[in-house]
Design a protein around this motif. Structure first.
Motif, PDB file in Angstrom:
ATOM      1  N   SER A  40     -52.681   4.481 -34.474  1.00  0.00           N
ATOM      2  CA  SER A  40     -53.285   3.232 -33.971  1.00  0.00           C
ATOM      3  C   SER A  40     -53.099   3.160 -32.335  1.00  0.00           C
ATOM      4  O   SER A  40     -53.807   2.257 -31.858  1.00  0.00           O
ATOM      5  CB  SER A  40     -52.822   2.104 -34.751  1.00  0.00           C
ATOM      6  OG  SER A  40     -52.963   2.286 -36.310  1.00  0.00           O
ATOM      7  N   CYS A  41     -51.930   3.556 -32.057  1.00  0.00           N
ATOM      8  CA  CYS A  41     -51.647   3.278 -30.582  1.00  0.00           C
ATOM      9  C   CYS A  41     -52.635   3.900 -29.675  1.00  0.00           C
ATOM     10  O   CYS A  41     -53.424   4.721 -29.906  1.00  0.00           O
ATOM     11  CB  CYS A  41     -50.197   4.064 -30.444  1.00  0.00           C
ATOM     12  SG  CYS A  41     -48.897   3.063 -31.154  1.00  0.00           S
ATOM     13  N   LEU A  60     -49.014  -0.353 -28.468  1.00  0.00           N
ATOM     14  CA  LEU A  60     -49.491  -0.575 -29.700  1.00  0.00           C
ATOM     15  C   LEU A  60     -49.461  -2.199 -29.484  1.00  0.00           C
ATOM     16  O   LEU A  60     -48.436  -2.741 -29.358  1.00  0.00           O
ATOM     17  CB  LEU A  60     -48.619  -0.284 -30.969  1.00  0.00           C
ATOM     18  CG  LEU A  60     -48.882  -0.797 -32.311  1.00  0.00           C
ATOM     19  CD1 LEU A  60     -50.152  -0.323 -32.714  1.00  0.00           C
ATOM     20  CD2 LEU A  60     -47.801  -0.531 -33.114  1.00  0.00           C
ATOM     21  N   GLY A 107     -56.795   7.460 -28.368  1.00  0.00           N
ATOM     22  CA  GLY A 107     -56.029   6.718 -29.318  1.00  0.00           C
ATOM     23  C   GLY A 107     -56.907   5.813 -30.364  1.00  0.00           C
ATOM     24  O   GLY A 107     -58.095   5.976 -30.431  1.00  0.00           O
ATOM     25  N   GLY A 108     -56.155   4.794 -30.949  1.00  0.00           N
ATOM     26  CA  GLY A 108     -56.808   3.783 -31.721  1.00  0.00           C
ATOM     27  C   GLY A 108     -57.493   4.360 -32.923  1.00  0.00           C
ATOM     28  O   GLY A 108     -58.400   3.647 -33.398  1.00  0.00           O
ATOM     29  N   LYS A 110     -58.009   4.772 -37.047  1.00  0.00           N
ATOM     30  CA  LYS A 110     -57.521   3.924 -38.395  1.00  0.00           C
ATOM     31  C   LYS A 110     -56.987   4.900 -39.240  1.00  0.00           C
ATOM     32  O   LYS A 110     -57.797   5.548 -39.814  1.00  0.00           O
ATOM     33  CB  LYS A 110     -59.076   3.304 -38.863  1.00  0.00           C
ATOM     34  CG  LYS A 110     -58.545   2.260 -39.914  1.00  0.00           C
ATOM     35  CD  LYS A 110     -59.874   1.772 -40.337  1.00  0.00           C
ATOM     36  CE  LYS A 110     -59.379   0.835 -41.747  1.00  0.00           C
ATOM     37  NZ  LYS A 110     -60.414  -0.413 -41.804  1.00  0.00           N
ATOM     38  N   GLY A 119     -56.159  -0.430 -34.851  1.00  0.00           N
ATOM     39  CA  GLY A 119     -56.551   0.727 -33.746  1.00  0.00           C
ATOM     40  C   GLY A 119     -57.830   0.383 -33.015  1.00  0.00           C
ATOM     41  O   GLY A 119     -57.769   0.274 -31.930  1.00  0.00           O
ATOM     42  N   ASN A 122     -56.744  -2.434 -30.390  1.00  0.00           N
ATOM     43  CA  ASN A 122     -56.033  -1.455 -29.303  1.00  0.00           C
ATOM     44  C   ASN A 122     -57.269  -0.992 -28.336  1.00  0.00           C
ATOM     45  O   ASN A 122     -57.262  -0.922 -27.188  1.00  0.00           O
ATOM     46  CB  ASN A 122     -55.463  -0.471 -29.581  1.00  0.00           C
ATOM     47  CG  ASN A 122     -54.038  -0.883 -30.399  1.00  0.00           C
ATOM     48  OD1 ASN A 122     -53.448  -1.967 -29.591  1.00  0.00           O
ATOM     49  ND2 ASN A 122     -53.608  -0.132 -31.246  1.00  0.00           N
TER      50      ASN A 122
END
Length: 196
Positions: A40-41, A60, A107-108, A110, A119, A122
């Motif tokens: 999720s970061c 995050l 990133g981000g 789920k 996510g 973010n």
């Protein structure tokens, strides 16, 4: 099966530095690669294309607080700090000109239903931050329902993304959920100081 076997030649030699959650690293070393694993970061990779100086962060947004001051909650102040810290370190080591920066975001995903849409928050945050600051991401690999490993060469600006299988994703999801549960309160930067 080692990671080396599946990498483009530029990434399979030299020094690899892992960028963990909360980290921000900047360098101009030509043989250095930054590496991180994201669920999720989000990680931003920022490079001064004239000075060949670049860096990577990893953050995050733990949860939305509903604070009127900040539409993404208090944790977004940490996200903003993570972004400002990286951009300012690159500007300081580089030419100091915002127009020379290229920014890539990753990133981000789920990957954990328990973390709901962290996510997505973010992704929304990093896109809004860049828009507010007048930056445009030169490339991005955001969203999806998988974890990813990101490799970034700060000197050349080359980035490589590898989607990870669900077993690795499950481990990343567990780590992120543990972090979010701790609800670590990161001291917010003092509001009236601009770090440029």
């Amino acid at each position: 099966m080692g990671l080396q076997n599946s990498l483009p030649p530029e990434f399979d030699r030299g020094v690899v530095t892992t960028v963990h959650q909360g980290d921000c690293h900047v360098s101009n070393e030509s043989d250095l690669t930054y590496s991180t694993v994201l669920g999720s970061c989000v990680s931003a990779c920022v490079r001064d294309r004239v000075a060949n100086v670049g860096g990577m962060n990893h953050f995050l947004l733990a949860e939305q607080s509903g604070s009127a001051k900040d539409r993404y909650g208090a944790s977004a102040r940490y996200g903003a700090f993570a972004m400002e810290q990286l951009i300012n370190k690159v500007l300081t080591k580089g030419t100091g000109k915002k127009s020379n920066l290229e920014i890539k975001v990753f990133g981000g995903g789920k990957i954990n239903s328990a973390l709901d849409d962290v996510g997505l928050k973010n992704i929304e945050f990093v896109r809004q931050f860049l828009a507010d600051e007048g930056y445009v991401a030169t490339s991005e690999d955001l969203g999806g329902n998988y974890a990813r490993r990101v490799l970034f060469k700060p000197h050349s600006g080359r980035a490589f993304v590898k989607r990870l299988d669900s077993d690795v994703g499950a481990n990343v999801a567990r780590d992120e959920a543990a972090f979010a549960k701790r609800r670590v309160v990161i001291p917010a930067p003092i509001d009236d100081i601009e770090l440029f």
